[in-house]
Motif scaffolding. Sequence first.
Motif, PDB file in Angstrom:
ATOM      1  N   UNK A  51      -9.723  21.202  16.244  1.00 50.98           N
ATOM      2  CA  UNK A  51      -9.231  20.538  16.540  1.00 50.98           C
ATOM      3  C   UNK A  51      -9.593  19.162  14.814  1.00 50.98           C
ATOM      4  N   UNK A  52      -9.547  20.080  14.700  1.00 51.07           N
ATOM      5  CA  UNK A  52      -9.910  18.672  12.949  1.00 51.07           C
ATOM      6  C   UNK A  52      -8.395  18.674  11.764  1.00 51.07           C
ATOM      7  N   UNK A  53      -8.666  17.164  11.262  1.00 50.02           N
ATOM      8  CA  UNK A  53      -7.593  16.997  10.279  1.00 50.02           C
ATOM      9  C   UNK A  53      -8.842  16.430   9.181  1.00 50.02           C
ATOM     10  N   UNK A  75       0.635  -0.907   0.512  1.00 49.92           N
ATOM     11  CA  UNK A  75       0.014  -0.037  -0.080  1.00 49.92           C
ATOM     12  C   UNK A  75       1.130   0.974  -0.030  1.00 49.92           C
ATOM     13  N   UNK A  76       1.387   2.313  -1.810  1.00 53.32           N
ATOM     14  CA  UNK A  76       1.655   3.150  -1.078  1.00 53.32           C
ATOM     15  C   UNK A  76       0.170   4.200  -0.748  1.00 53.32           C
ATOM     16  N   UNK A  77       0.815   5.338  -0.379  1.00 54.31           N
ATOM     17  CA  UNK A  77      -0.505   6.355   0.221  1.00 54.31           C
ATOM     18  C   UNK A  77       0.286   8.082  -0.476  1.00 54.31           C
ATOM     19  N   UNK A  78      -0.876   8.962  -0.923  1.00 52.90           N
ATOM     20  CA  UNK A  78      -0.153   9.921  -1.126  1.00 52.90           C
ATOM     21  C   UNK A  78      -1.116  10.708  -0.528  1.00 52.90           C
ATOM     22  N   UNK A  79      -0.635  11.902   0.880  1.00 55.33           N
ATOM     23  CA  UNK A  79      -1.645  12.272   1.509  1.00 55.33           C
ATOM     24  C   UNK A  79      -2.049  14.142   1.354  1.00 55.33           C
ATOM     25  N   UNK A  80      -3.134  13.849   1.554  1.00 58.52           N
ATOM     26  CA  UNK A  80      -3.107  15.930   1.525  1.00 58.52           C
ATOM     27  C   UNK A  80      -3.700  16.395   2.868  1.00 58.52           C
ATOM     28  N   UNK A  81      -3.721  17.108   3.474  1.00 61.91           N
ATOM     29  CA  UNK A  81      -4.077  17.519   4.505  1.00 61.91           C
ATOM     30  C   UNK A  81      -4.231  18.637   5.176  1.00 61.91           C
ATOM     31  N   UNK A  82      -5.171  19.405   5.600  1.00 67.51           N
ATOM     32  CA  UNK A  82      -5.181  20.275   6.714  1.00 67.51           C
ATOM     33  C   UNK A  82      -5.898  20.374   7.667  1.00 67.51           C
ATOM     34  N   UNK A  83      -4.847  20.809   8.600  1.00 71.70           N
ATOM     35  CA  UNK A  83      -4.900  21.285  10.118  1.00 71.70           C
ATOM     36  C   UNK A  83      -6.254  22.927  10.639  1.00 71.70           C
ATOM     37  N   UNK A  84      -6.901  22.440  10.955  1.00 72.47           N
ATOM     38  CA  UNK A  84      -7.561  23.358  11.300  1.00 72.47           C
ATOM     39  C   UNK A  84      -7.458  23.358  13.147  1.00 72.47           C
ATOM     40  N   UNK A  85      -7.007  24.812  13.457  1.00 75.59           N
ATOM     41  CA  UNK A  85      -6.365  24.243  15.080  1.00 75.59           C
ATOM     42  C   UNK A  85      -7.504  25.205  15.948  1.00 75.59           C
ATOM     43  N   UNK A 118     -11.725  12.750   3.621  1.00 76.55           N
ATOM     44  CA  UNK A 118     -11.872  12.073   5.009  1.00 76.55           C
ATOM     45  C   UNK A 118     -12.105  13.563   5.467  1.00 76.55           C
ATOM     46  N   UNK A 119     -12.274  13.062   7.321  1.00 75.52           N
ATOM     47  CA  UNK A 119     -11.737  14.271   8.126  1.00 75.52           C
ATOM     48  C   UNK A 119     -11.805  13.500   9.523  1.00 75.52           C
ATOM     49  N   UNK A 120     -11.058  13.908  10.062  1.00 73.02           N
ATOM     50  CA  UNK A 120     -10.932  13.363  11.638  1.00 73.02           C
ATOM     51  C   UNK A 120     -10.671  14.022  12.968  1.00 73.02           C
ATOM     52  N   UNK A 121     -11.648  14.070  13.630  1.00 69.02           N
ATOM     53  CA  UNK A 121     -11.455  14.634  14.736  1.00 69.02           C
ATOM     54  C   UNK A 121     -10.812  14.305  15.825  1.00 69.02           C
ATOM     55  N   UNK A 122     -10.126  15.649  16.159  1.00 71.75           N
ATOM     56  CA  UNK A 122      -9.539  14.456  17.641  1.00 71.75           C
ATOM     57  C   UNK A 122      -9.943  14.059  18.829  1.00 71.75           C
ATOM     58  N   UNK A 123      -9.533  13.238  19.777  1.00 65.71           N
ATOM     59  CA  UNK A 123     -10.696  12.680  20.769  1.00 65.71           C
ATOM     60  C   UNK A 123     -10.047  13.383  22.611  1.00 65.71           C
ATOM     61  N   UNK A 149       0.087  18.137  18.948  1.00 65.21           N
ATOM     62  CA  UNK A 149      -0.434  17.451  18.626  1.00 65.21           C
ATOM     63  C   UNK A 149       0.438  16.649  18.140  1.00 65.21           C
ATOM     64  N   UNK A 150       0.034  15.296  18.580  1.00 62.95           N
ATOM     65  CA  UNK A 150       0.308  13.913  18.582  1.00 62.95           C
ATOM     66  C   UNK A 150      -0.872  13.261  17.684  1.00 62.95           C
ATOM     67  N   UNK A 151      -0.529  13.112  16.620  1.00 65.72           N
ATOM     68  CA  UNK A 151      -0.582  12.841  15.194  1.00 65.72           C
ATOM     69  C   UNK A 151      -1.017  11.170  15.043  1.00 65.72           C
ATOM     70  N   UNK A 152      -1.505  10.088  15.419  1.00 62.97           N
ATOM     71  CA  UNK A 152      -1.100   9.041  14.435  1.00 62.97           C
ATOM     72  C   UNK A 152      -2.718   8.343  14.534  1.00 62.97           C
TER      73      UNK A 152
END
Length: 671
Positions: free
Chosen positions: A91-93, A78-88, A193-198, A222-225
């Motif tokens: 707290x959403x990617x 699996x090869x990944x290309x990821x383009x994201x932004x962080x809304x600080x 997609x989106x991801x909200x920090x818990x 931010x520890x982002x994993x």
Amino acid sequence: MLILPSVVILSLQYFMKRLLALLFHFFILHSISAQSLKFQASKYNASDLFPSNSFLPSGNLYRTATGEPGPSYWQNRADYRIDVSLDDQADIIKGVETITYSNNSPQALSFLWLQMDQNVYRKHSKGIDAKLFLKSGSDTSGFTEGFGIEHVLVSHLKGQKKLANIYVEDTKMRVDLTSPLLPGQKIDLQIKYSYNFPRNFLNADFHVNRTDILPTQNGKIYSVAQWYPRLCVLDDLSGWNTLPYLGNGEFYLEYGNFDVNITLPSAYIVEASGDLLNPTEVLTPIQLQRWNKAKSSKQKVYIRAINEVADPSSRPSKPFCTWKFRLTSARDFAWTASKSFVWEAVNIVLPSGKKVLGSSLYPPESKLADSWERSGEYIAFTLQYFSEKWAEYPYNKAVNVASNLDGMEYPGLVFCSAKDKGNMFWAVVNHELGHTWFPMLVGSNERKHAWMDEGFNAFMDNLATKKFNGGEFIGYPEIDIAVTGLFADSLAAIMTRPDVIPPNQVYTIQYQKVAYLLTLLREHILGEERFDFAFRKYIHDWAYKHPAPSDFFASINSSTGEDLTWFWKSMFAENYKMDQKITQVINPGKGKEKKAVIIIENMEKAAMPLHIEVTFENRIKEIYKFPVEIWQQGAIYTFSPAIDGPVSQVLIDSSEVFPDMDRSNNVWKSY
């Protein structure tokens, strides 16, 4: 008168001697057995530990009986290309990832499974309802939606993108393909997609929070994993590996390349698993100069010093920066971002001459002499020692990030506690970076076999600690309970699935017991030279591949030339105990120049070599070391010392190297 040939006479004499010997041993063994039954019967069964057929699976074209990948071994990519932004603020990617998935398996695939780990924070997720990671009274009133999937587009064989049907169930997602992905073919998945920090779970004490936000005086860290949907592994052992993410069991991932672009306000400093591709766009001129200097400096260089943290001029004067990273041949990607970072780096030269950039990022309040001030020192030693001892560090940099995580590892980047000091800080940095070898380089299935990375790593940590800085931290115990506690009846077997192990047993079983057993095997059963050769070969054979426990066992057996079934079965597959007992010592009569007879009994199910010290009445001492094979004939072993005369004391395992559960029966005295 019958005259017998001399050969017949000799045969009769030999037969009579053997018969008398057998009768003598029968009398002794019968007497011993009667005594044992009267007090305590042995639980030992030789055929359980020394079977004619191995308990390991037979070799095949995928995985050989010698513990090596077979000629037809395969794994997908699996090869990944990821383009994201962080809304600080929220707290959403948000962003888009494109996964190029290569089907190297021998079968056509009509759907793909992806891991959606952050869905564990959803209300009534399997992880939350199972309560494996929550302490009593934890507040779970605030939940997130985990991953938000806007759409998944499928592009088969570089053709037109089509909207895919998806099915999300707890922490996994199935993507249905419009046409089967045949062996040897590739497919592109584009996931918006989106991801909200818990953050609602910050007060909970649980293993699942491997991504988080740490508030500091100068801003959030931010520890982002586990921040993007990741392909599940399809292998020849279990098919699709789709066990839910519950907390204790970590991750099992395919290898590939990563191209990651992260956009966020320019006030943030970002570090990540991969190599920074555009330093001129995201660093100030002075930071760029320092960054370049650090790549060849033996002394640490502050890319941003403590007195610059609150200075706006320490960041580029534009609204946003896009940080671009690339990582090759890795199983995962993690990153960090903060306005509060002190950032230091140092050039680390490995034994081969390869250069690695050691990067440390932490808030000003963590810059203490016995804490993060020593981060670069710890990174350098760990990389150099493990590279020389086992295999070369595979990445171009090693990043250590201060966080509110107790410690978590990713390729090229680890999160360690911002508050740790002294021995604990050393131990965590060394341990998390040690995970580079297991499971980043050797990609075992952590969801099922956590001991294959945690235990192996803890074993390596102990060796490193003894070497670091002349043994600076050697006084701290490797095991925080008595050795007998590692074999308590209440403990699960090492090969128990992580999420089935009670939370209060995880550290004892997966870390300490495995480390103890590998040390025992290395130092007292095989010897350091044989073990180290075998361990290195296992790493070499399975680098960037997916070994199973049976592959490890077979590999060590093959490389050491030993059938260690008795060890793997009793110590890993089962929770067997060991108890060697002096049952009887028969001294020769006074004035008779004969040898004493010493009878040892194996009382429990496990077997180990027998080390025994014999002291004679004339004060001469002899030490005997018998191999584990003495127990193949049963629970009782009888021997006589090499020296004639009565003995005054017999002592089993005087150095206490084996895990004997009852040492009260390890000594016999004539007085």
